[in-house]
Write a protein that holds these residues in place. Structure first.
Motif, short mmCIF file in Angstrom:
data_model
loop_
_atom_site.label_atom_id
_atom_site.label_comp_id
_atom_site.label_asym_id
_atom_site.label_seq_id
_atom_site.Cartn_x
_atom_site.Cartn_y
_atom_site.Cartn_z
N GLU A 77 16.96 52.23 26.87
CA GLU A 77 18.21 51.81 27.50
C GLU A 77 18.21 50.34 27.88
N PHE A 78 17.11 49.87 28.50
CA PHE A 78 17.10 48.48 28.95
C PHE A 78 17.05 47.50 27.78
N GLN A 79 16.36 47.87 26.71
CA GLN A 79 16.34 47.00 25.53
C GLN A 79 17.74 46.86 24.93
N LEU A 80 18.47 47.96 24.88
CA LEU A 80 19.81 47.93 24.30
C LEU A 80 20.77 47.13 25.18
N GLN A 81 20.66 47.30 26.51
CA GLN A 81 21.48 46.49 27.40
C GLN A 81 21.15 45.01 27.26
N ALA A 82 19.85 44.72 27.11
CA ALA A 82 19.44 43.32 26.96
C ALA A 82 19.96 42.74 25.64
N ALA A 83 20.01 43.56 24.59
CA ALA A 83 20.54 43.08 23.31
C ALA A 83 22.00 42.67 23.45
N ILE A 84 22.77 43.45 24.22
CA ILE A 84 24.17 43.10 24.46
C ILE A 84 24.27 41.81 25.27
N ALA A 85 23.45 41.70 26.32
CA ALA A 85 23.45 40.49 27.14
C ALA A 85 23.07 39.27 26.32
N ALA A 86 22.16 39.45 25.35
CA ALA A 86 21.73 38.33 24.52
C ALA A 86 22.87 37.83 23.62
N LEU A 87 23.70 38.75 23.15
CA LEU A 87 24.84 38.33 22.33
C LEU A 87 25.83 37.51 23.16
N HIS A 88 26.04 37.90 24.41
CA HIS A 88 26.91 37.11 25.29
C HIS A 88 26.30 35.73 25.53
N ALA A 89 24.99 35.71 25.75
CA ALA A 89 24.31 34.45 26.05
C ALA A 89 24.31 33.51 24.85
N ASP A 90 24.36 34.08 23.65
CA ASP A 90 24.27 33.27 22.44
C ASP A 90 25.60 32.61 22.08
N ALA A 91 26.71 33.15 22.60
CA ALA A 91 28.03 32.64 22.23
C ALA A 91 28.44 31.45 23.11
N ARG A 92 29.06 30.46 22.50
CA ARG A 92 29.51 29.30 23.26
C ARG A 92 30.79 29.59 24.02
N THR A 93 31.57 30.55 23.55
CA THR A 93 32.79 30.98 24.23
C THR A 93 32.94 32.48 24.07
N THR A 94 33.85 33.07 24.86
CA THR A 94 34.11 34.50 24.72
C THR A 94 34.61 34.83 23.32
N GLU A 95 35.47 33.97 22.79
CA GLU A 95 36.04 34.21 21.46
C GLU A 95 34.98 34.19 20.37
N GLU A 96 33.93 33.40 20.55
CA GLU A 96 32.89 33.30 19.53
C GLU A 96 31.84 34.40 19.64
N THR A 97 31.96 35.26 20.64
CA THR A 97 31.02 36.37 20.79
C THR A 97 31.13 37.32 19.60
#
Length: 389
Positions: free
Chosen positions: A265-285
């Protein structure tokens, strides 16, 4: 030096408790004795005195053991416990065994309520004082002292050597992390420190997943609140204020964990958080991939909260009406349901419905920053909604 700064004496606390227990002290008495030793450390060299001993663990063990023996000798059960007193070891090196992991397990015992497990963990593993724990939870010190005492009584008969459950410990640490900051202790930072310690004691991909998740969330903290304490939604956050070093570390730890193909569970939540962290804007997520991770997380947990968050991601990936269709499958009594519905209705152009839902969500909010944010959202939309005569 400051023994309560999280970098000197406090990380040694659970190991010192373990030494005392192996010498014959029960857990509750050992924990009290170590707290007394911490206070003595502050009085002796806590103000920056250069006289601090090189062997800090040995110093704590010596002082704490003396405090324990003083308690035994002054107690009503002195005669019955005389065997323990007579067994006092002479001067010499501190025991090599590190019982920190066992203390983690004991403080996260399944017989304890989540609140009691968190409080005991902060005392016996983190080395915080009762006052510090009470301030962090905004309760009177006497109330917290009673909670900790009850927790210690609950586990008083448990074997110190019993097998422990890492999953339970992780849940307790995540509860600590989500408390954030209050009083003079940053509980989010404390949870990260303890999770690092746990990861160093036993290699486990899901523990690494928890560490990655907390680092990635903590990286966004500087941009999450305005100076007046109100919330800043993810879409409006100044991403230049995110901590790049924490993001880089979190992603690195996550990639190492995911490579082991033992997803939790925590790895999957972290994967989602990493995608947010990788995007420069919400639209680019990469919202399509976010939905895919939520699908895997939902299949693993069946959590209604995950289903709710997935509806938001579907709304971003496939449009607000698709998000509302996904939201229709979520229990409407779930916290934040109205807030999510309001957001999706606003994106769909139904401002009047969105304003009403924001107002309802504000009335149900359990904390002031969230309530203030939702109230402002409702007011903002009401200004733009047509007046019906």
């Amino acid at each position: 030096m400051d023994p309560f700064d999280g970098t000197t004496l406090r990380p040694l606390v659970p190991a010192v408790i373990g030494v005392l227990v192996r010498r014959g002290a029960d857990f509750a008495a050992a924990e009290d004795a170590v707290q007394d030793a911490l206070v003595e450390a502050w009085r002796t060299f806590g103000a920056g005195d250069d006289a601090a001993p090189r062997d800090l663990k040995g110093w704590l063990v010596t002082v704490a053991w003396r405090r324990f023996l003083d308690g035994v000798r002054s107690g009503s059960a002195r005669q019955r416990r005389e065997v323990v007193v007579d067994a006092e070891p002479g001067a010499g090196p501190t025991e090599v065994a590190d019982d920190t992991l066992r203390v983690f397990f004991l403080c996260a015992h399944p017989a304890l309520t989540p609140a009691s497990a968190v409080a005991l963990t902060l005392r016996a593993v983190a080395g915080l004082t009762t006052r510090q724990v009470a301030e962090a939870y905004l309760v009177p010190e006497a109330t917290m002292a009673q909670r900790i005492s009850r927790a210690k009584r609950t586990i008083s008969g448990e074997s110190f050597d019993r097998p422990g459950d890492l999953a339970t410990v992780r849940r307790v640490l995540y509860l600590v992390f989500n408390e954030g900051y209050s009083g003079d202790v940053d509980l989010a930072a404390e949870a990260i420190r303890l999770t690092r310690q746990l990861a160093s004691l036993r290699a486990n991909p899901e523990t690494d997943g928890l560490l990655a998740l907390t680092l990635l969330h903590h990286a966004r903290r500087p941009a999450r609140l305005r100076p007046d304490g109100t919330l800043v939604p993810l879409v409006d956050q100044d991403r230049s204020r995110w901590d790049g070093a924490l993001i880089e570390e979190g992603v690195r730890i996550l990639q190492r964990a995911l490579a082991l193909e033992q997803r939790g569970e925590f790895q999957l939540q972290a994967a989602i958080a990493a995608l947010h962290a990788d995007a420069r804007t919400t639209e680019e997520t990469d919202w399509v991939q976010v939905v895919q991770w939520y699908d895997e997380l939902l299949a693993l947990t069946g959590s209604p909260v995950v289903r709710l968050n997935r509806a938001v991601a579907v709304g971003e990936a496939d449009g607000p009406r698709a998000g509302l269709a996904a939201l229709a499958e979520v229990d409407p009594d779930l916290p934040r349901h109205r807030a999510v519905s309001a957001y999706l209705h606003e994106r769909d152009g139904d401002l009047a419905t969105a304003a009403g839902l924001y107002a309802e969500a504000a009335a149900l909010a359990t904390n002031m920053p969230e309530r203030t944010h939702l109230t402002k959202q409702a007011a903002r939309l009401n200004q733009h909604s047509p007046v019906v005569e």
